[in-house]
Design an enzyme around this catalytic site. Structure first.
Site, PDB file in Angstrom:
ATOM      1  N   LYS A  71     -28.073  30.325 -16.862  1.00 36.61           N
ATOM      2  CA  LYS A  71     -28.927  30.777 -15.758  1.00 36.61           C
ATOM      3  C   LYS A  71     -28.500  32.148 -15.231  1.00 36.61           C
ATOM      4  CE  LYS A  71     -28.686  28.097 -12.236  1.00 36.61           C
ATOM      5  NZ  LYS A  71     -27.651  28.854 -11.483  1.00 36.61           N
ATOM      6  N   THR A  73     -26.622  34.322 -16.793  1.00 34.83           N
ATOM      7  CA  THR A  73     -26.813  35.249 -17.912  1.00 34.83           C
ATOM      8  C   THR A  73     -28.264  35.715 -17.974  1.00 34.83           C
ATOM      9  OG1 THR A  73     -25.051  34.156 -19.152  1.00 34.83           O
ATOM     10  CG2 THR A  73     -26.610  35.492 -20.415  1.00 34.83           C
ATOM     11  N   ARG A  94     -24.719  35.146  -6.185  1.00 36.53           N
ATOM     12  CA  ARG A  94     -23.621  34.607  -5.376  1.00 36.53           C
ATOM     13  C   ARG A  94     -22.281  35.070  -5.951  1.00 36.53           C
ATOM     14  NH1 ARG A  94     -24.089  28.502  -6.031  1.00 36.53           N
ATOM     15  NH2 ARG A  94     -24.746  29.165  -8.088  1.00 36.53           N
ATOM     16  N   LYS A 105     -15.835  24.843 -15.256  1.00 34.51           N
ATOM     17  CA  LYS A 105     -17.037  25.648 -15.405  1.00 34.51           C
ATOM     18  C   LYS A 105     -16.748  27.092 -15.793  1.00 34.51           C
ATOM     19  CE  LYS A 105     -21.230  26.941 -12.829  1.00 34.51           C
ATOM     20  NZ  LYS A 105     -20.992  28.380 -12.667  1.00 34.51           N
ATOM     21  N   ALA A 273     -24.361  24.541  -4.853  1.00 36.70           N
ATOM     22  CA  ALA A 273     -25.659  23.892  -4.655  1.00 36.70           C
ATOM     23  C   ALA A 273     -25.570  22.373  -4.702  1.00 36.70           C
ATOM     24  CB  ALA A 273     -26.661  24.377  -5.692  1.00 36.70           C
ATOM     25  N   PHE A 301     -27.093  25.577  -9.971  1.00 37.09           N
ATOM     26  CA  PHE A 301     -27.345  24.367 -10.763  1.00 37.09           C
ATOM     27  C   PHE A 301     -28.835  24.220 -11.091  1.00 37.09           C
ATOM     28  CE2 PHE A 301     -23.208  23.000  -8.720  1.00 37.09           C
ATOM     29  CZ  PHE A 301     -22.478  23.152  -9.881  1.00 37.09           C
ATOM     30  N   PHE A 381     -30.611  30.278 -29.093  1.00 37.38           N
ATOM     31  CA  PHE A 381     -29.398  30.149 -29.901  1.00 37.38           C
ATOM     32  C   PHE A 381     -29.788  30.337 -31.363  1.00 37.38           C
ATOM     33  CE2 PHE A 381     -27.902  28.426 -26.023  1.00 37.38           C
ATOM     34  CZ  PHE A 381     -26.515  28.339 -26.052  1.00 37.38           C
ATOM     35  N   TRP A 409     -28.086  37.171 -23.993  1.00 32.66           N
ATOM     36  CA  TRP A 409     -26.658  36.984 -24.268  1.00 32.66           C
ATOM     37  C   TRP A 409     -26.246  37.838 -25.466  1.00 32.66           C
ATOM     38  CZ3 TRP A 409     -23.717  35.256 -28.388  1.00 32.66           C
ATOM     39  CH2 TRP A 409     -22.376  34.943 -28.095  1.00 32.66           C
TER      40      TRP A 409
END
Length: 556
Positions: A71, A73, A94, A105, A273, A301, A381, A409
């Site tokens: 998200k 990224t 954030r 994480k 969140a 999230f 991907f 990415w």
């Protein structure tokens, strides 16, 4: 393939003054923290208040899985893509917490060629905002205990102290502690608790306050305890407001950094969140809207948590009207939601994808309930097959959502052009008719039940006897008209992290309800969610190091 930190460390950064110039910010309005990061002055923020507002684009996602969604990224890459299309855009994010950075994480600067930099600074201390929040939180705790020690004029009931100390680290041993042990001068013995800094009400207040006056007003309303008669004792009663505000003076100022492609990024505030409201600061978002034509922000999230709170808490309180929502998913995450094993996600599995896409479907439906146009993007991907991608594309288009592949990415802004063009098309063709989900004047129970039924898909809500008593007390005290902030696992639409996909036939279990009067919402704790996380058996901290030249390794 290079790691995220290797890519970030090889980047050639521009001086922050040059980045600011892209937004028309004079260099004298910056308060530099080194060469590559700076705070925006209060004078500058006041000077742009009457500028025209840009378009506000929220980036959210399906429920997180071990497969990864990307998200942040995507948010960063979309901002870079807008810049490549010669659009005046700014990213609003954030700040990362040290808890997940050293836990499981990792950091929160994006990934691959869609990152905000300097990556190490952002993930480790940054400009000290979290330290200021921690200090202000713990100052109130110290003043409260000192008041009791010095005679307790306010008649605080030590059994009804609700203010908790905090630190920005995962440390389960601090969830439940005893303070005041020792001699008579060492304080009153009582049970106490810690939360992680990003769950502190101070963090929520910092992120919802418009200015210093609003900050101090919100701080004064914090309910720290109840007296023997059951009446609230506030931070204002404890004479804590001025000193707390002084600690937060600089933390109130938004931070400016850049992406790998030098797109401006405003990074400010960081509530989780799953246990808080999950959005960057109102001050940063409002400033960004006055600086640029397009503001790309994110909420934490999955959409059941971050987006719901962005809409029902942040936008409601700040008067923001989002113009579009980008919903991030991956083929791998959807197959995982469909029951595919983690080690089998690289193989084509149409059956698992068809089952797991129900999670995406629910999030699409939820976002549409707010009247905001939705664009679904697949974070691509190399293992995704054409058949899998086409299945998701058709699924989204049939349900009235835009669709685009994202390869940010791997390719940075170039890989986000398709998504950026789809967002621009949506903004032009589909007006937003934003509206919150519920009327905040509804009783607390009804607001919780509305979120549980409409957003999570629950059959109903079960309130513990303690929660039921707490709700009655809060309504009797006049807090019933506040919006609700649901504390729930991020891994499922339900409050059971093992229920993947689109679960049905379940009940949301509310075990505790309390008021964050300064922030302006009522918090409902569901399931087994914790406000102080713990570290895993093999935390990320094991792999982080720094060499003799000061080069950090192991961050991700």
């Amino acid at each position: 393939m290079k790691t995220d930190i290797e890519i970030a460390q090889e980047a050639v950064l521009e001086p922050i003054g040059r980045v600011a110039a892209r937004l028309g910010i004079p260099e004298e309005e910056l308060e530099p923290y080194g060469r590559y990061k700076a705070k925006l002055s209060d004078e500058y923020l006041r000077s742009i208040q009457d500028n025209p507002q840009g378009k506000l684009i929220l980036v959210t996602a399906v429920n997180p899985t071990p497969a990864g969604e990307g998200k942040t990224t995507t948010t960063v890459g979309l901002g870079q893509a807008f810049a490549r299309l010669n659009k005046k855009a700014v990213i609003a994010l954030r700040e990362p917490s040290l808890g997940p950075c050293f836990g499981i994480k990792g950091g929160a600067s994006g990934g691959g060629y869609a990152q905000v930099v300097p990556m190490e600074d952002l993930n480790l201390h940054f400009t000290g905002d979290f330290h200021a929040v921690t200090s202000a939180n713990n100052l109130l705790a110290a003043l409260l205990d000192n008041h009791i020690q010095q005679g307790n004029v306010l008649q605080i009931d030590p059994r009804q102290i609700v203010w908790k100390r905090c630190m920005d680290m995962n440390d389960r041993a601090l969830r439940n502690i005893v303070v005041g042990l020792g001699g008579k001068t060492d304080g009153v013995v009582r049970e106490d608790h810690f939360v992680i800094t990003v769950a502190s009400e101070i963090m929520a207040i910092l992120c919802l306050a418009d200015d210093m006056e609003d900050l101090k007003d919100r701080l004064s309303r914090i309910v720290a305890a109840y007296d023997y008669a059951g009446k609230p004792v506030t931070a204002g009663d404890l004479k804590a407001v001025g000193a707390m505000a002084a600690l937060l003076k600089d933390a109130m100022k938004p931070n400016l950094i850049q992406t790998l492609e030098h797109t401006p990024a405003i990074v400010h505030g960081g509530p989780f969140a799953n246990i808080a409201h999950g959005c960057n600061s109102v001050r940063a978002t409002k400033a960004a809207l006055r600086m640029a034509d397009y503001v790309i922000t994110e909420a934490g999230f999955g959409a059941d948590l971050g987006a719901e709170k962005f809409f029902d808490i942040k936008c409601r309180m700040a008067g923001l009207k989002p113009d579009a929502a980008v919903l991030v998913a991956t083929v791998r995450a959807l197959k995982y939601n469909g029951g595919a094993a983690k080690d089998a996600l690289a193989r084509e599995d149409i059956s698992a994808l068809q089952r797991g896409i129900s999670n995406l479907e629910k999030h699409m439906e939820n976002l549409q309930k707010y009247g905001v146009p939705v664009i679904v993007t697949l974070n691509a991907f190399v293992t995704d097959t054409e058949a899998e991608t086409e299945l998701v594309r058709s699924f989204c288009v049939e349900r009235g959502c835009g669709f685009a592949l994202s390869r940010v990415w791997e390719k940075g802004g170039e890989g986000g052009i398709e998504l950026a063009e789809e967002v621009l098309r949506t903004l032009e063709e589909k007006p937003s008719h934003f509206r919150p989900l519920y009327d905040e004047k509804l009783p607390i129970r009804e607001k919780i039940e509305t979120v549980a039924r409409e957003i999570y898909g629950a059959d109903g809500v079960s309130f513990s006897s303690a929660a039921a008593k707490q709700i009655k007390k809060l309504e009797d005290l006049g807090f019933g008209g506040l919006p609700v902030c649901m504390a729930k696992t991020q891994y499922s639409l339900s409050d059971d992290p093992s229920l993947l996909g689109r679960p049905a036939g379940f009940t949301i279990n509310v075990r505790e309800v309390y008021v964050s009067a300064g922030a302006g919402f009522v918090v409902a704790l569901t399931g087994a969610v914790m406000t102080m996380p713990g570290l895993s058996k093999n935390p990320a901290a094991y792999g982080i190091d720094v060499d003799a030249d000061g080069k950090i390794t192991g961050l991700f």
